[in-house]
Design a protein around this motif. Structure first.
Motif, short mmCIF file in Angstrom:
data_model
loop_
_atom_site.label_atom_id
_atom_site.label_comp_id
_atom_site.label_asym_id
_atom_site.label_seq_id
_atom_site.Cartn_x
_atom_site.Cartn_y
_atom_site.Cartn_z
N ARG A 135 0.84 -1.20 0.00
CA ARG A 135 0.00 0.00 0.00
C ARG A 135 0.87 1.25 0.00
O ARG A 135 1.56 1.54 0.97
N ASN A 138 -0.36 7.65 1.00
CA ASN A 138 -1.30 8.53 0.33
C ASN A 138 -1.42 9.81 1.13
O ASN A 138 -1.94 9.82 2.24
N ALA A 141 -5.12 10.51 2.04
CA ALA A 141 -5.94 9.55 2.78
C ALA A 141 -6.80 10.33 3.78
O ALA A 141 -6.49 11.48 4.11
N SER A 144 -4.90 11.91 6.76
CA SER A 144 -3.82 12.74 6.25
C SER A 144 -4.36 14.02 5.62
O SER A 144 -3.75 15.09 5.72
N SER A 145 -5.52 13.92 4.98
CA SER A 145 -6.08 15.08 4.28
C SER A 145 -6.53 16.18 5.23
O SER A 145 -6.80 17.29 4.79
N SER A 211 -7.16 12.23 -6.60
CA SER A 211 -7.17 10.96 -5.85
C SER A 211 -8.43 10.79 -5.00
O SER A 211 -8.66 9.71 -4.46
N TYR A 212 -9.25 11.82 -4.90
CA TYR A 212 -10.40 11.80 -3.99
C TYR A 212 -11.50 10.87 -4.51
O TYR A 212 -11.81 10.88 -5.70
N LYS A 216 -15.95 6.37 -1.03
CA LYS A 216 -15.35 5.77 0.15
C LYS A 216 -16.12 6.10 1.43
O LYS A 216 -15.90 5.49 2.47
N ASN A 300 -15.83 9.07 6.06
CA ASN A 300 -14.78 8.17 6.56
C ASN A 300 -13.80 8.89 7.48
O ASN A 300 -12.91 8.27 8.04
N ASP A 301 -13.99 10.21 7.64
CA ASP A 301 -13.20 10.96 8.60
C ASP A 301 -13.96 12.26 8.91
O ASP A 301 -14.48 12.91 7.99
#
Length: 351
Positions: A135, A138, A141, A144-145, A211-212, A216, A300-301
């Motif tokens: 993996r 990212n 992620a 991280s974002s 990448s978004y 998800k 997801n976050d």
């Protein structure tokens, strides 16, 4: 030492890849290493000279910096040459940056866009042959974002890592790791006092959007009887507020709240957790993916709520988040995204 040998290994593939694109044999490509201009490679083939800047990373920010370098190399050589960016695999944002600069590129996976004199080469759709095992890290992620989001919400300010940690709701060690990677990839600048700022907010946003993946998140799609999108949005948000449910509109609904651009049918609202049966009843929400006009989304976050604002009585995510979410929405989402960006995220490429 390992880094240099990897660079050399990739560089060795460039002449063969270019020969294949030009339709000539490898013997017809003259290769010059160690050119006084500083270029990684200078290649001659099919009657043209190409000055090459090779990057191992697919970072759009590093590609943007490489464009300036390769153009400078060409000027130093002092004769008619064609600058060429080479990477293992070129992403959509990198392609856009090269196209805007009028610089040709090829990737070692077989894709290319080269215009050199009478030569016109465009190859697209070939898969990335250099995906690393396991993996890969990212930068964008979910957790991280939070760091990236904080920087883009305040694009004209500089912050210490401690300030970023407090604002983004993560610990300083985590911020340090993410900032170091952002710095290596060329997306942030560390100033003399060690404070951090985005080097090019527009490019950072483009890279994140590439990448978004909205899918998800957990998405509940259903139908609520309403006269239109704006009436539905107000009803849903009023109901959520009365039930003390933290929420924020996004996508087309948020774009409309911010800009009043384009009517919409589907209202999308983030919730902090799965909707209860009581809330479903209060909303008169009937699950119906095919006829859905209300999407209840559990992120997801929780970082998606950072920077949320009230707009005419509707709580909305920050325009940065709304812009990202519009990538995967139907109806006139692409137009709404462009309009939202022009009004609220109008940073010029290049900082």
């Amino acid at each position: 030492m390992r880094s240099r040998s990897e660079h050399d290994r990739l560089a060795a593939k460039v002449p063969e890849t270019l020969a294949g694109l030009l339709g000539v044999s490898l013997d017809d490509i003259a290769v010059r290493l160690g050119d006084p201009s500083g270029a990684d490679l200078v290649l001659k083939g099919a009657g043209h000279t190409f000055v090459v800047e090779l990057k191992k990373s697919t970072s759009a920010a590093l590609i943007a910096a490489a464009i300036k370098k390769v153009q400078d190399y060409g000027h130093r050589i002092g004769r008619r040459v064609f600058p060429l960016i080479v990477v293992p695999f070129m992403g959509n944002v990198g392609r856009k940056v090269c196209d805007e600069a009028g610089v040709g590129w090829l990737d070692l996976s077989g894709n290319a866009h080269i215009i050199a004199g009478g030569i016109r080469i465009t190859v697209a759709g070939r898969p990335n042959r250099f995906r690393s095992a396991g993996r890969p890290p990212n930068l964008f992620a979910p957790k991280s974002s939070r760091v990236v989001r904080w920087l883009l919400i305040h694009p004209d300010k500089s912050f210490s890592q401690r300030e970023i940690a407090r604002g983004a709701g993560v610990d300083e060690g985590f911020v340090s790791r993410i900032v170091s990677r952002l710095e290596r990839e060329g997306y942030v600048v560390r100033e003399e006092s060690s404070v951090i700022r985005p080097k090019d907010p527009a490019l950072l946003l483009d890279a994140w959007r590439e990448s978004y993946q909205f899918s998800k998140h957990t998405i509940y799609q259903g139908h609520v009887a309403a006269r239109g999108g704006d009436a539905l949005l107000k009803f849903a948000c009023d109901t959520l507020a009365k039930q003390n449910v933290e929420h924020a509109a996004t996508g087309l609904a948020a774009a409309w709240a911010f800009t009043r651009y384009a009517t919409f049918r589907i209202a999308t609202v983030y919730l902090t957790g799965d909707p209860s049966s009581e809330l479903i009843e209060k909303l008169t929400f009937r699950e119906d993916p095919r006829g859905a006009n209300l999407w209840l989304v559990v992120p997801n976050d929780v970082g998606v709520f950072h920077g949320a604002v009230e707009k005419d009585g509707i709580r909305c995510v920050h325009p940065v988040q709304a812009y990202l979410d519009l990538k995967s929405h139907p109806e006139r989402a692409s137009e709404a995204a462009e309009h939202l960006r022009n009004e609220f995220l109008h940073w010029k490429r290049g900082g």
